[in-house]
Design a protein around this motif. Structure first.
Motif, mmCIF file in Angstrom:
data_model
loop_
_atom_site.group_PDB
_atom_site.id
_atom_site.type_symbol
_atom_site.label_atom_id
_atom_site.label_comp_id
_atom_site.label_asym_id
_atom_site.label_seq_id
_atom_site.Cartn_x
_atom_site.Cartn_y
_atom_site.Cartn_z
ATOM 1 N N GLY A 175 34.256 36.427 35.616
ATOM 2 C CA GLY A 175 34.452 35.721 34.364
ATOM 3 C C GLY A 175 35.711 36.106 33.606
ATOM 4 N N HIS A 176 36.411 37.159 34.049
ATOM 5 C CA HIS A 176 37.657 37.552 33.384
ATOM 6 C C HIS A 176 38.816 36.710 33.897
ATOM 7 N N ASN A 177 39.766 36.425 33.011
ATOM 8 C CA ASN A 177 41.031 35.834 33.429
ATOM 9 C C ASN A 177 41.880 36.963 33.982
ATOM 10 N N VAL A 178 42.501 36.731 35.135
ATOM 11 C CA VAL A 178 43.219 37.792 35.837
ATOM 12 C C VAL A 178 44.503 37.264 36.469
ATOM 13 N N VAL A 179 45.356 38.216 36.859
ATOM 14 C CA VAL A 179 46.479 37.948 37.746
ATOM 15 C C VAL A 179 46.119 38.602 39.065
ATOM 16 N N ILE A 180 45.973 37.800 40.117
ATOM 17 C CA ILE A 180 45.697 38.328 41.452
ATOM 18 C C ILE A 180 47.010 38.330 42.213
ATOM 19 N N GLN A 181 47.421 39.507 42.672
ATOM 20 C CA GLN A 181 48.654 39.623 43.451
ATOM 21 C C GLN A 181 48.283 39.680 44.928
ATOM 22 N N VAL A 182 48.896 38.778 45.690
ATOM 23 C CA VAL A 182 48.570 38.596 47.100
ATOM 24 C C VAL A 182 49.836 38.731 47.935
ATOM 25 N N SER A 183 49.723 39.411 49.066
ATOM 26 C CA SER A 183 50.830 39.519 50.016
ATOM 27 C C SER A 183 50.795 38.301 50.936
ATOM 28 N N THR A 184 51.941 37.652 51.098
ATOM 29 C CA THR A 184 52.014 36.488 51.979
ATOM 30 C C THR A 184 52.444 36.917 53.377
ATOM 31 N N ASP A 185 52.344 36.010 54.334
ATOM 32 C CA ASP A 185 52.748 36.308 55.709
ATOM 33 C C ASP A 185 54.207 36.745 55.794
ATOM 34 N N PHE A 233 40.864 34.116 48.555
ATOM 35 C CA PHE A 233 41.903 34.945 49.159
ATOM 36 C C PHE A 233 41.263 35.941 50.109
ATOM 37 N N PRO A 234 41.797 36.105 51.330
ATOM 38 C CA PRO A 234 41.286 37.170 52.199
ATOM 39 C C PRO A 234 41.484 38.523 51.507
ATOM 40 N N ARG A 235 40.454 39.343 51.472
ATOM 41 C CA ARG A 235 40.505 40.630 50.769
ATOM 42 C C ARG A 235 41.654 41.497 51.275
ATOM 43 N N LYS A 236 41.949 41.427 52.571
ATOM 44 C CA LYS A 236 43.010 42.254 53.152
ATOM 45 C C LYS A 236 44.392 41.903 52.608
ATOM 46 N N ASP A 237 44.564 40.691 52.067
ATOM 47 C CA ASP A 237 45.853 40.259 51.524
ATOM 48 C C ASP A 237 46.000 40.536 50.028
ATOM 49 N N VAL A 238 44.895 40.887 49.351
ATOM 50 C CA VAL A 238 44.923 41.108 47.906
ATOM 51 C C VAL A 238 45.449 42.511 47.622
ATOM 52 N N LEU A 239 46.587 42.572 46.921
ATOM 53 C CA LEU A 239 47.209 43.847 46.581
ATOM 54 C C LEU A 239 46.680 44.399 45.270
ATOM 55 N N ALA A 240 46.382 43.518 44.324
ATOM 56 C CA ALA A 240 45.922 43.962 43.009
ATOM 57 C C ALA A 240 45.229 42.818 42.288
ATOM 58 N N ILE A 241 44.300 43.194 41.413
ATOM 59 C CA ILE A 241 43.658 42.249 40.507
ATOM 60 C C ILE A 241 43.796 42.865 39.120
ATOM 61 N N HIS A 242 44.618 42.252 38.278
ATOM 62 C CA HIS A 242 44.929 42.800 36.964
ATOM 63 C C HIS A 242 44.346 41.918 35.867
ATOM 64 N N ARG A 243 43.689 42.548 34.934
ATOM 65 C CA ARG A 243 42.977 41.839 33.864
ATOM 66 C C ARG A 243 43.924 41.399 32.746
ATOM 67 N N ILE A 244 43.830 40.127 32.384
ATOM 68 C CA ILE A 244 44.557 39.596 31.235
ATOM 69 C C ILE A 244 43.742 39.942 29.997
ATOM 70 N N MET A 245 44.377 40.668 29.074
ATOM 71 C CA MET A 245 43.665 41.134 27.885
ATOM 72 C C MET A 245 44.026 40.363 26.617
ATOM 73 N N TRP A 246 45.104 39.607 26.662
ATOM 74 C CA TRP A 246 45.502 38.819 25.502
ATOM 75 C C TRP A 246 46.373 37.680 25.989
ATOM 76 N N SER A 247 46.233 36.525 25.341
ATOM 77 C CA SER A 247 47.142 35.415 25.633
ATOM 78 C C SER A 247 47.388 34.634 24.361
ATOM 79 N N GLY A 248 48.567 34.027 24.303
ATOM 80 C CA GLY A 248 48.909 33.232 23.139
ATOM 81 C C GLY A 248 50.295 32.657 23.274
ATOM 82 N N PRO A 249 50.718 31.891 22.272
ATOM 83 C CA PRO A 249 52.043 31.292 22.327
ATOM 84 C C PRO A 249 53.139 32.368 22.334
ATOM 85 N N PRO A 250 54.269 32.068 22.934
ATOM 86 C CA PRO A 250 55.321 33.067 23.081
ATOM 87 C C PRO A 250 56.203 33.240 21.844
ATOM 88 N N TYR A 251 55.672 33.104 20.675
ATOM 89 C CA TYR A 251 56.459 33.288 19.445
ATOM 90 C C TYR A 251 55.647 33.974 18.394
#
Length: 140
Positions: A80-90, A122-140
């Motif tokens: 249920g958390h919004n995240v950035v999943i970093q994946v290694s490609t071929d 995503f195949p688990r073996k390709d997932v390098l990191a799962i980082h939790r987004i803790m805040w979001s909003g407009p860029p100003y």
């Protein structure tokens, strides 16, 4: 992570470059800092914290196109958390996906987007990191 001259807020690197034609997908590399942003005070003192731009409408209404998403990579992500999943490609590149975490098991990591509704696995073996987004909003 840098402190402002007044020491009250964190200045975070904005990481990731847009992957042409893809929404919510970022390419990460050693030179991927595309800017800096003053982040909420809760990010002060977290050296590995970073931010990404939400690219496209795939996560609306939760995360709007163009929003800044501030990430604390030390907090454990959960369903249920919004995240950035970093994946290694071929090809060895690192690609990040801004998504909602659905599940993790020994074989796959599953996330979803909202617009249009879609599950992404995503195949688990390709997932390098799962980082939790803790805040979001407009860029100003």
């Amino acid at each position: 992570y840098r402190k402002t001259p007044h020491g009250r807020a964190a200045i975070l690197p904005i990481r990731g470059r847009r992957v042409a034609g893809e929404e919510g997908i970022l390419r990460f590399s050693s030179d991927d800092v595309v800017g800096w942003i003053e982040a909420p005070p809760r990010f002060a003192g977290i050296p590995e914290a970073y931010a990404v731009y939400m690219i496209g409408k795939s996560m609306e209404p939760a995360l709007e196109n163009g929003f800044i998403c501030c990430v604390n990579p030390h907090l454990p992500p959960a369903q249920g958390h919004n995240v950035v999943i970093q994946v290694s490609t071929d090809g060895g590149a690192i690609v990040g996906y801004v998504i909602r975490l659905v599940s993790i098991d020994d074989k796959v990591v599953t996330g979803c987007q909202f617009n249009p509704p879609k599950k992404i696995t995503f195949p688990r073996k390709d997932v390098l990191a799962i980082h939790r987004i803790m805040w979001s909003g407009p860029p100003y």
